[in-house]
Design an enzyme around this catalytic site. Structure first.
Site, PDB file in Angstrom:
ATOM      1  N   TYR A  45      18.243 -43.272  21.661  1.00 55.97           N
ATOM      2  CA  TYR A  45      17.377 -42.179  22.116  1.00 55.97           C
ATOM      3  C   TYR A  45      17.081 -42.306  23.611  1.00 55.97           C
ATOM      4  CZ  TYR A  45      13.619 -38.682  21.606  1.00 55.97           C
ATOM      5  OH  TYR A  45      12.845 -37.559  21.704  1.00 55.97           O
ATOM      6  N   HIS A  90       7.156 -40.997  28.322  1.00 56.20           N
ATOM      7  CA  HIS A  90       6.810 -41.338  26.936  1.00 56.20           C
ATOM      8  C   HIS A  90       7.479 -42.649  26.546  1.00 56.20           C
ATOM      9  CE1 HIS A  90       5.666 -37.039  25.413  1.00 56.20           C
ATOM     10  NE2 HIS A  90       4.975 -37.413  26.469  1.00 56.20           N
ATOM     11  N   LYS A 109      20.214 -34.873  23.584  1.00 60.68           N
ATOM     12  CA  LYS A 109      21.292 -35.468  24.385  1.00 60.68           C
ATOM     13  C   LYS A 109      22.047 -34.495  25.293  1.00 60.68           C
ATOM     14  CE  LYS A 109      20.850 -39.693  23.209  1.00 60.68           C
ATOM     15  NZ  LYS A 109      19.798 -40.197  24.073  1.00 60.68           N
TER      16      LYS A 109
HETATM   17  P1  RFL Z   1      24.676 -24.507  30.880  1.00 60.40           P
HETATM   18  O1  RFL Z   1      23.251 -24.874  31.117  1.00 60.40           O
HETATM   19  O2  RFL Z   1      24.998 -23.658  29.722  1.00 60.40           O
HETATM   20  O3  RFL Z   1      25.201 -23.834  32.226  1.00 60.40           O
HETATM   21  C1  RFL Z   1      26.448 -23.149  32.284  1.00 60.40           C
HETATM   22  C2  RFL Z   1      26.357 -22.081  33.359  1.00 60.40           C
HETATM   23  O4  RFL Z   1      27.620 -21.443  33.505  1.00 60.40           O
HETATM   24  C3  RFL Z   1      27.419 -20.028  33.630  1.00 60.40           C
HETATM   25  N1  RFL Z   1      28.676 -19.354  33.258  1.00 60.40           N
HETATM   26  C4  RFL Z   1      29.531 -18.810  34.153  1.00 60.40           C
HETATM   27  N2  RFL Z   1      29.488 -18.720  35.486  1.00 60.40           N
HETATM   28  C5  RFL Z   1      30.515 -18.091  36.111  1.00 60.40           C
HETATM   29  N3  RFL Z   1      31.583 -17.551  35.455  1.00 60.40           N
HETATM   30  C6  RFL Z   1      31.667 -17.629  34.111  1.00 60.40           C
HETATM   31  N4  RFL Z   1      32.694 -17.128  33.464  1.00 60.40           N
HETATM   32  C7  RFL Z   1      30.606 -18.282  33.403  1.00 60.40           C
HETATM   33  N5  RFL Z   1      30.356 -18.545  32.096  1.00 60.40           N
HETATM   34  C8  RFL Z   1      29.190 -19.185  32.017  1.00 60.40           C
HETATM   35  C9  RFL Z   1      26.238 -19.769  32.694  1.00 60.40           C
HETATM   36  O5  RFL Z   1      25.580 -18.550  32.999  1.00 60.40           O
HETATM   37  C10 RFL Z   1      25.365 -20.994  32.980  1.00 60.40           C
HETATM   38  O6  RFL Z   1      24.473 -20.771  34.051  1.00 60.40           O
HETATM   39  O7  RFL Z   1      25.598 -25.812  30.751  1.00 60.40           O
HETATM   40  P2  RFL Z   1      25.460 -27.277  31.434  1.00 60.40           P
HETATM   41  O8  RFL Z   1      25.227 -27.150  32.916  1.00 60.40           O
HETATM   42  O9  RFL Z   1      26.609 -28.038  30.921  1.00 60.40           O
HETATM   43  O10 RFL Z   1      24.109 -27.893  30.840  1.00 60.40           O
HETATM   44  C11 RFL Z   1      24.003 -28.213  29.480  1.00 60.40           C
HETATM   45  C12 RFL Z   1      22.556 -28.048  28.997  1.00 60.40           C
HETATM   46  O11 RFL Z   1      22.087 -26.762  29.361  1.00 60.40           O
HETATM   47  C13 RFL Z   1      22.421 -28.251  27.479  1.00 60.40           C
HETATM   48  O12 RFL Z   1      23.262 -29.294  27.039  1.00 60.40           O
HETATM   49  C14 RFL Z   1      20.977 -28.586  27.034  1.00 60.40           C
HETATM   50  O13 RFL Z   1      20.088 -27.565  27.345  1.00 60.40           O
HETATM   51  C15 RFL Z   1      20.934 -28.894  25.526  1.00 60.40           C
HETATM   52  N6  RFL Z   1      19.563 -29.104  25.028  1.00 60.40           N
HETATM   53  C16 RFL Z   1      18.891 -30.304  25.219  1.00 60.40           C
HETATM   54  N7  RFL Z   1      19.473 -31.300  25.908  1.00 60.40           N
HETATM   55  C17 RFL Z   1      18.786 -32.448  26.169  1.00 60.40           C
HETATM   56  O14 RFL Z   1      19.348 -33.367  26.794  1.00 60.40           O
HETATM   57  N8  RFL Z   1      17.473 -32.638  25.778  1.00 60.40           N
HETATM   58  C18 RFL Z   1      16.816 -31.673  25.084  1.00 60.40           C
HETATM   59  O15 RFL Z   1      15.636 -31.854  24.814  1.00 60.40           O
HETATM   60  C19 RFL Z   1      17.530 -30.469  24.738  1.00 60.40           C
HETATM   61  N9  RFL Z   1      16.914 -29.484  24.077  1.00 60.40           N
HETATM   62  C20 RFL Z   1      18.915 -28.073  24.337  1.00 60.40           C
HETATM   63  C21 RFL Z   1      17.578 -28.302  23.863  1.00 60.40           C
HETATM   64  C22 RFL Z   1      19.538 -26.832  24.127  1.00 60.40           C
HETATM   65  C23 RFL Z   1      18.875 -25.856  23.433  1.00 60.40           C
HETATM   66  N10 RFL Z   1      19.569 -24.614  23.266  1.00 60.40           N
HETATM   67  C24 RFL Z   1      19.003 -23.350  23.453  1.00 60.40           C
HETATM   68  C25 RFL Z   1      21.033 -24.591  23.172  1.00 60.40           C
HETATM   69  C26 RFL Z   1      16.913 -27.321  23.168  1.00 60.40           C
HETATM   70  C27 RFL Z   1      17.555 -26.099  22.922  1.00 60.40           C
HETATM   71  C28 RFL Z   1      16.794 -25.080  22.105  1.00 60.40           C
HETATM   72  C1  PHB Z   2      12.335 -30.364  24.029  1.00 57.06           C
HETATM   73  O1  PHB Z   2      12.683 -29.176  24.130  1.00 57.06           O
HETATM   74  O2  PHB Z   2      11.368 -30.855  24.657  1.00 57.06           O
HETATM   75  C2  PHB Z   2      13.076 -31.238  23.069  1.00 57.06           C
HETATM   76  C3  PHB Z   2      14.094 -30.708  22.292  1.00 57.06           C
HETATM   77  C4  PHB Z   2      14.750 -31.526  21.398  1.00 57.06           C
HETATM   78  C5  PHB Z   2      14.374 -32.862  21.270  1.00 57.06           C
HETATM   79  C6  PHB Z   2      13.374 -33.384  22.063  1.00 57.06           C
HETATM   80  C7  PHB Z   2      12.715 -32.567  22.971  1.00 57.06           C
HETATM   81  O3  PHB Z   2      14.994 -33.658  20.364  1.00 57.06           O
END
Ligand code: RFL
Ligand code: PHB
Length: 397
Positions: free
Chosen positions: A389, A76, A301
């Site tokens: 961004y 995009h 992020k």
């Molecule tokens: P994770 O993905 O939470 O992985 C951590 C892992 O550790 C495990 N764990 C353990 N394992 C062993 N022993 C223990 N005691 C443990 N405790 C926990 C867990 O089960 C898990 O598998 O962290 P990591 O690797 O730092 O990754 C971070 C990302 O997942 C997170 O920052 C993003 O998903 C945030 N986020 C977004 N980020 C973006 O860059 N772009 C996006 O578009 C975006 N959209 C989002 C998001 C997060 C969202 N939610 C649900 C919080 C949209 C949403 C809705």
């Molecule tokens: C996505 O889940 O695709 C997503 C989430 C947050 C954003 C952008 C994309 O700001």
């Protein structure tokens, strides 16, 4: 009985941070083990991020993880910003000299990483319990866990990486007096859905509406992802599929545009929070990704910061363990926190500009609208949004 073993880097968590770290270390000849308390299927299905900065895309390509992303990811070159009933386009390529972002789901990155690590002979233990970190301030920190069959393990390491997300244990293994926390809770949450329907837009729509923020994003040409601002204490049971679609249509609608609807395959409410813990290291224990910091998703992020942290950490650990040069490891926290705070500010700014704060008065609402008008009318303001961004600081590997 406890099974004793040795590895160079013990990694807690098989999210994107932990898995990518073990892949990067393997590319430079450093051994690791990843321990994860969930199952492989759970890790591969957990719906989360979807948007990668250009630097994250280039890094994944460089380290051999680009094939499926290049074939199936959606590039995009901008976004739509919508407010006061009008939709405006921001052209990132024009504003930033050619930068872009890619829609490529975190689930797919995790699947590729798990498959690649296992094919390369990498050690990942799923479904562990009672993970513990001991002696982080020594040269031989210890990782303890119980495997899925109930056997207790003690792994002596040269370093431990806490990649265990916001609710993990590693952050709490730093001495209590050392860790400083800066955080903010927002008085609203996001209701996110995944729906089997082609996206009704070519690029993401961020909409500020008097009844609350809405975002239209996507996963593939057949699958849409949409979000609604809801009260912080709302419950998913109160949102029928019909109510969700009606609210999305209402908040995203502009004359002459239709939102296509379809079966909702997943729906959940997530809280919004900014959180930064510092320092991100103590002795030979290093925190990376959500274990150290959380941003509200409005700036997209979180995943990009996790990728950036482990890219810095992998280089630092290779220098420390293979080349006996501790300098980058000593600077790990300071190096990461510069990017973390830039992303924290940007995510807070996007969030504050686009959401309806239930406690804000008319003054606050007018400031938001003024800022949005400024972003779409001033090239300088639009460039600020676009360069943050698409990813402000370069990523080196
Ligand atoms: P994770 O993905 O939470 O992985 C951590 C892992 O550790 C495990 N764990 C353990 N394992 C062993 N022993 C223990 N005691 C443990 N405790 C926990 C867990 O089960 C898990 O598998 O962290 P990591 O690797 O730092 O990754 C971070 C990302 O997942 C997170 O920052 C993003 O998903 C945030 N986020 C977004 N980020 C973006 O860059 N772009 C996006 O578009 C975006 N959209 C989002 C998001 C997060 C969202 N939610 C649900 C919080 C949209 C949403 C809705
Ligand atoms: C996505 O889940 O695709 C997503 C989430 C947050 C954003 C952008 C994309 O700001």
């Amino acid at each position: 009985m406890t099974v004793s073993s040795r590895t160079q880097v013990g990694i807690v968590g098989a999210g994107p941070a932990g898995l990518l770290l073990s892949h990067l270390l393997a590319l430079r000849g450093v051994d690791s083990i990843v321990v994860e308390n969930r199952s492989r299927a759970y890790c591969e299905a957990r719906q989360r991020a979807g948007l990668l900065e250009a630097g994250s895309v280039e890094l994944l390509r460089q380290v051999g993880l680009g094939a499926r992303m290049d074939a199936e990811g959606l590039e995009h070159g901008g976004i739509y910003l919508q407010f006061a009933g009008e939709r405006h386009h921001l052209d990132f390529r024009d504003l930033t000299g050619g930068r872009w972002v890619t829609i490529w789901a975190q689930t797919e990155i995790v699947k590729d990483l798990i498959r690649t690590r296992l094919a390369d002979g990498g050690a990942i233990e799923f479904e562990v319990s009672d993970t513990e970190v001991a002696d982080p301030d020594s040269d031989s920190p210890v990782l303890r866990y119980t495997d899925a069959a109930g056997n207790r393990h003690e792994v002596t390491c040269d370093a431990i990486a806490g990649c265990d997300g916001f609710h993990g244990i590693c952050r709490h293994s730093l001495p209590a007096g050392l860790l400083r926390v800066a955080d903010r809770e927002y008085p609203y949450a996001w209701l996110g859905i995944l729906a089997t329907v082609p996206p009704s837009t070519d690029e993401l729509i961020y909409s500020r509406h008097a009844d609350g923020f809405a975002l239209h994003t996507m996963r593939t040409p057949q699958v849409s992802r949409l979000y609604l601002q809801v009260p912080a204490d709302d419950e998913i049971e109160r949102w029928s599929d019909d109510r969700i679609w009606a609210e999305l249509r209402h908040r995203l609608g502009v004359p002459g545009w239709e939102l296509a609807t379809g079966p909702i395959t997943e729906k959940a409410i997530s809280p919004m929070r900014s959180f930064v813990a510092a320092p991100m290291q103590y002795g030979r224990l290093f925190l990376a990704g959500d274990a150290a910091h959380i941003v509200p998703p409005t700036g997209a992020k979180g995943l990009n910061l996790a990728i950036a942290d482990v890219t810095v950490l992998a280089t630092a650990l290779v220098n420390l363990l293979r080349d006996h040069d501790p300098r980058a490891a000593k600077e790990y926290s300071d190096t990461c926190l510069r990017r973390v705070w830039r992303a924290t500010h940007f995510s807070w700014w996007m969030t504050s500009m686009l959401h309806i704060d239930p406690y804000a008065d008319e003054f606050g609402a007018e400031l938001q609208l003024s800022q949005l008008r400024y972003v779409i009318s001033s090239r300088a303001a639009a460039t600020t949004l676009a360069e943050n961004y698409t990813g402000y600081l370069p990523l080196r590997w």
